[in-house]
Motif scaffolding. Structure first.
Motif, short mmCIF file in Angstrom:
data_model
loop_
_atom_site.label_atom_id
_atom_site.label_comp_id
_atom_site.label_asym_id
_atom_site.label_seq_id
_atom_site.Cartn_x
_atom_site.Cartn_y
_atom_site.Cartn_z
N THR A 28 0.84 -1.20 0.00
CA THR A 28 0.00 0.00 0.00
C THR A 28 0.87 1.25 0.00
O THR A 28 0.56 2.24 -0.67
N GLY A 29 1.99 1.23 0.73
CA GLY A 29 2.90 2.37 0.73
C GLY A 29 3.55 2.59 -0.61
O GLY A 29 3.64 3.73 -1.10
N ALA A 30 4.00 1.51 -1.24
CA ALA A 30 4.67 1.63 -2.54
C ALA A 30 3.72 2.12 -3.62
O ALA A 30 4.09 2.91 -4.49
N LEU A 31 2.46 1.65 -3.60
CA LEU A 31 1.50 2.11 -4.60
C LEU A 31 1.25 3.61 -4.52
O LEU A 31 1.12 4.29 -5.53
N ALA A 32 1.17 4.12 -3.30
CA ALA A 32 0.86 5.54 -3.12
C ALA A 32 2.07 6.44 -3.25
O ALA A 32 1.98 7.55 -3.79
N MET A 33 3.22 5.98 -2.76
CA MET A 33 4.40 6.84 -2.64
C MET A 33 5.52 6.48 -3.62
O MET A 33 6.50 7.21 -3.72
N GLY A 34 5.38 5.36 -4.33
CA GLY A 34 6.46 4.86 -5.16
C GLY A 34 7.38 3.97 -4.33
O GLY A 34 7.54 4.18 -3.13
N TYR A 35 7.99 3.00 -4.98
CA TYR A 35 8.90 2.10 -4.26
C TYR A 35 10.17 2.86 -3.87
O TYR A 35 10.79 3.54 -4.69
N ASP A 36 10.56 2.75 -2.60
CA ASP A 36 11.74 3.43 -2.07
C ASP A 36 12.80 2.39 -1.72
O ASP A 36 12.79 1.80 -0.65
N ALA A 37 13.74 2.19 -2.65
CA ALA A 37 14.81 1.20 -2.43
C ALA A 37 15.76 1.63 -1.33
O ALA A 37 16.29 0.80 -0.59
N LYS A 38 15.99 2.93 -1.21
CA LYS A 38 16.95 3.43 -0.22
C LYS A 38 16.51 3.08 1.19
O LYS A 38 17.35 2.80 2.05
#
Length: 382
Positions: free
Chosen positions: A150-160
């Motif tokens: 749900t976080g990645a869908l809304a905010m974009g995937y954050d690899a860092k």
């Protein structure tokens, strides 16, 4: 769970911008001080705030909320649970076929970045700008590496973030504390909630609770419901106690607020909200949760749904009768920004927000957070 939130608050600060009055505040103000001062004070304090020091924080007035026409449904055709629950939900909320996306996803805990990008492209292509939020109708996958799905869908995937999910500050959600009722149009954030439960029958009961809750609370002359903010002996997981509202009755909203000092509520009646901090929360099934109730526990791995890790998962809240909940899918430490702000959660919900909106507006750093429940439940909505 390490208690590093003192360091993060000093380094990153909290997020401001919650304006106007709620719950007894008088006029709408043009601006109020940033929340940074409030959270710095919370970080510096070692104990619970005195009752006389507690106050309702200012926040925006919100008019309206997400409706069924704003929501899309996503079904994983490789998952029998998803097919059954997704079709049931689309019918329950009258979501037309044009807003139901059927696709194929691996049935595993976490997607890798390439799998997630392919998934997100299908979402964006199918829904475009026609929906503001999504109901994801499965239990797995719940993550993208250390990010929640749900976080990645809304905010974009954050690899860092995955290099050190505990210490690295996550991206700040512009939707946190927002008065917006159109998250995708206003913030370019496609919010989502996972319709997860222990089995399909439990998921259908969850859906029924959400639908049944709409417009049922805060009615004139109706008996009050209860919001319980619990401080336990687990001092690290009880860090939110500094953010709890004052105890007392709020007749305009039909809600009584309780500040409990106990390891767990037992046999509590008409519970609308229950927030606590423990790795395991006992006696959940002894409490009476009203349709539309919210509940969550601050711990490290409440959002990891598929394997034992010594901590209770959010599915226990759903099984006990809660309609929406929240948990993290990778080690968050005790950073307050990564968990629902108690006053924001109850404040937006009492104004009529849906469960999805209230939870999303209460989390400043939602990248690791899994939002679970029936998205459109709105017991205070009119």
């Amino acid at each position: 769970m390490k208690n590093l939130f003192h360091e993060v608050l000093i380094r990153a600060g909290w997020v401001g911008g919650l304006v106007a009055g709620l719950l007894g505040a008088g006029s709408v103000h043009a601006a109020v001080p940033s929340l940074a001062a409030e959270f710095s004070e919370a970080a510096a304090s070692s104990g619970a705030a005195a009752a006389s020091d507690r106050r309702w924080m200012p926040m925006p007035r919100v008019f309206g909320h997400l409706l069924a026409k704003d929501l899309g449904v996503v079904i994983n055709t490789d998952d029998p649970y998803s097919v059954q629950v997704g079709e049931y939900y689309a019918k329950a909320r009258a979501i037309p076929a044009s807003r139901v996306l059927r696709l194929s996803l691996p049935m595993k805990a976490t997607l890798d970045p390439d799998e997630f990008e392919a998934f997100k492209k299908q979402i964006d292509h199918f829904f475009g700008a026609k929906v503001q939020a999504l109901a994801l109708t499965w239990r797995l996958p719940y993550g993208v590496n250390c990010n929640s799905i749900t976080g990645a869908l809304a905010m974009g995937y954050d690899a860092k973030l995955c290099s050190n999910s505990c210490a690295v500050p996550a991206k700040t959600s512009t939707y946190f504390g927002s008065s917006s009722t159109k998250p995708f149009a206003d913030h370019r954030m496609r919010l989502s909630m996972l319709l997860a439960a222990k089995d399909a029958d439990s998921a259908k009961a969850l859906i029924d609770r959400g639908v049944r809750s709409d417009g049922t609370l805060g009615l004139r002359g109706a008996p009050a419901v209860n919001a319980h903010f619990v401080t336990t002996s687990d001092s690290v997981r009880s860090v939110r106690q500094q953010l709890f509202p004052p105890a007392g009755s709020n007749p305009p909203f039909g809600v009584d607020v309780f500040l409990d000092q106990t390891e767990a509520l037992k046999n509590a009646g008409r519970v609308m909200l229950y927030q606590t901090g423990r790795a395991q929360v006992d006696f959940l099934d002894t409490n009476e949760f009203v349709p539309g109730a919210l509940g969550d526990h601050l711990t490290s791995f409440g959002g990891i749904l598929d394997k034992p890790h010594g901590q209770m998962t959010v599915l226990s809240w759903i099984d006990a009768g809660v309609t929406a909940t929240y948990g993290t899918t990778s080690e968050p430490c005790a950073h307050l920004q990564k968990f629902p702000h108690p006053q924001a959660l109850i404040g937006f919900y009492l104004q009529g927000a849906t469960a999805l909106e209230a939870y999303w507006k209460s989390v400043a750093w939602p990248q690791q957070g899994l939002f679970v429940g029936e998205p459109l439940a709105s017991p205070f909505g009119r």
